[in-house]
Scaffold this motif. Structure first.
Motif, short mmCIF file in Angstrom:
data_model
loop_
_atom_site.label_atom_id
_atom_site.label_comp_id
_atom_site.label_asym_id
_atom_site.label_seq_id
_atom_site.Cartn_x
_atom_site.Cartn_y
_atom_site.Cartn_z
N ALA A 53 37.39 45.11 38.63
CA ALA A 53 38.72 45.02 39.24
C ALA A 53 39.75 44.91 38.12
O ALA A 53 39.53 44.18 37.14
CB ALA A 53 38.81 43.79 40.13
N THR A 54 40.85 45.64 38.27
CA THR A 54 41.93 45.57 37.29
C THR A 54 43.22 45.20 38.01
O THR A 54 43.31 45.27 39.24
CB THR A 54 42.14 46.93 36.57
OG1 THR A 54 42.61 47.88 37.54
CG2 THR A 54 40.85 47.41 35.92
N LEU A 55 44.22 44.84 37.25
CA LEU A 55 45.52 44.51 37.82
C LEU A 55 46.06 45.69 38.64
O LEU A 55 46.61 45.50 39.72
CB LEU A 55 46.50 44.14 36.70
CG LEU A 55 47.91 43.77 37.12
CD1 LEU A 55 47.92 42.60 38.08
CD2 LEU A 55 48.75 43.45 35.88
N ALA A 56 45.87 46.90 38.16
CA ALA A 56 46.37 48.09 38.85
C ALA A 56 45.76 48.24 40.25
O ALA A 56 46.41 48.79 41.15
CB ALA A 56 46.09 49.34 38.03
N ASP A 57 44.57 47.73 40.47
CA ASP A 57 43.92 47.81 41.78
C ASP A 57 44.70 47.06 42.85
O ASP A 57 44.53 47.32 44.04
CB ASP A 57 42.50 47.25 41.73
CG ASP A 57 41.58 48.07 40.85
OD1 ASP A 57 41.83 49.27 40.66
OD2 ASP A 57 40.59 47.48 40.34
N TYR A 58 45.55 46.12 42.44
CA TYR A 58 46.28 45.28 43.39
C TYR A 58 47.77 45.60 43.43
O TYR A 58 48.55 44.88 44.04
CB TYR A 58 46.04 43.81 43.06
CG TYR A 58 44.59 43.44 43.21
CD1 TYR A 58 44.07 43.08 44.44
CD2 TYR A 58 43.72 43.50 42.12
CE1 TYR A 58 42.73 42.77 44.60
CE2 TYR A 58 42.37 43.20 42.26
CZ TYR A 58 41.89 42.84 43.50
OH TYR A 58 40.56 42.54 43.66
N SER A 59 48.15 46.70 42.79
CA SER A 59 49.55 47.12 42.77
C SER A 59 50.05 47.33 44.19
O SER A 59 49.33 47.86 45.05
CB SER A 59 49.68 48.41 41.96
OG SER A 59 51.01 48.84 41.95
N GLY A 60 51.26 46.88 44.47
CA GLY A 60 51.85 47.07 45.78
C GLY A 60 51.66 45.89 46.72
O GLY A 60 52.17 45.91 47.84
N SER A 61 50.92 44.88 46.29
CA SER A 61 50.79 43.67 47.10
C SER A 61 50.92 42.46 46.18
O SER A 61 50.69 42.55 44.98
CB SER A 61 49.44 43.64 47.83
OG SER A 61 48.38 43.55 46.91
N LYS A 62 51.30 41.34 46.77
CA LYS A 62 51.33 40.11 45.99
C LYS A 62 49.89 39.71 45.71
O LYS A 62 48.98 40.01 46.49
CB LYS A 62 52.07 39.00 46.74
CG LYS A 62 53.56 39.27 46.82
CD LYS A 62 54.30 38.12 47.46
CE LYS A 62 55.80 38.44 47.48
NZ LYS A 62 56.55 37.43 48.21
N LEU A 63 49.71 39.04 44.58
CA LEU A 63 48.36 38.69 44.15
C LEU A 63 48.32 37.24 43.71
O LEU A 63 49.10 36.82 42.85
CB LEU A 63 47.92 39.60 42.99
CG LEU A 63 46.54 39.36 42.42
CD1 LEU A 63 45.45 39.59 43.48
CD2 LEU A 63 46.30 40.27 41.22
N VAL A 64 47.42 36.49 44.30
CA VAL A 64 47.17 35.11 43.92
C VAL A 64 45.91 35.08 43.06
O VAL A 64 44.85 35.52 43.50
CB VAL A 64 46.97 34.20 45.15
CG1 VAL A 64 46.63 32.77 44.73
CG2 VAL A 64 48.19 34.23 46.05
N LEU A 65 46.05 34.58 41.84
CA LEU A 65 44.90 34.36 40.96
C LEU A 65 44.57 32.87 41.03
O LEU A 65 45.31 32.04 40.50
CB LEU A 65 45.22 34.78 39.53
CG LEU A 65 45.56 36.25 39.31
CD1 LEU A 65 46.09 36.46 37.90
CD2 LEU A 65 44.36 37.12 39.57
#
Length: 165
Positions: free
Chosen positions: A37-49
């Motif tokens: 998984a990369t940061l780009a995989d979650y582009s377009g949505s908010k992401l909680v780490l």
């Protein structure tokens, strides 16, 4: 470098969390199916780490459960629970707990802990990740961070969820 404690004993991380308003460092994390998984995989949505030392500890397990519950209630939000645990441990835990509203990502083959400034630099947890929450907007910009000062404590869920509004 940031100093955090574990049961009151001070230990250092390798750096500091990314600054709110900055672009999040890219990452590569290994998912339970061994894909990356990369940061780009979650582009377009908010992401909680949701970042922690190991899912095999009570506080870390609780944080995974709580973020799993909250993720179901927030549309357009993804959650990744990040630790240095092997993907097999994360899959075992999530399967046993019925956790299916979030992803897990193992940092065991990456520089995530260094890039995000939260790998323990010394102490008994050296090499693992300190407990923290980082939230990114749809464009990958940091909108919230929390470095939990005492590793045995849970993050501030209310503040994190408020950042998603």
């Amino acid at each position: 470098m940031t100093t955090v404690t574990l049961k009151g004993n001070p230990f250092d991380t390798v750096g500091s969390l990314p600054v709110v308003g900055s672009a999040a460092p890219d990452f590569e994390l290994v998912k339970t199916d061994l894909s990356v998984a990369t940061l780009a995989d979650y582009s377009g949505s908010k992401l909680v780490l949701n970042i922690f030392p190991s899912v095999d500890t009570p506080t870390c397990a609780t944080s995974v459960r709580k973020f799993n519950e909250s993720a179901a209630a927030h549309k357009g939000v993804n959650v990744i629970c990040v630790s240095a645990d092997l993907p097999f441990a994360a899959a075992r835990f999530c399967g046993a707990e019925g956790i299916d509203n979030l992803d897990t990502g193992s940092s065991f083959r990456s520089t995530f802990g260094d890039d995000y400034g939260l790998a323990f630099a010394n102490g008994p947890l050296q090499g693992l990740l300190s407990r923290a929450v980082v939230i990114l907007d749809e464009a990958g910009k940091v909108i919230y961070t929390e470095q939990v000062a005492e590793t045995a404590d849970e993050p501030n869920y209310e503040a994190a969820l408020a950042a998603l509004a």
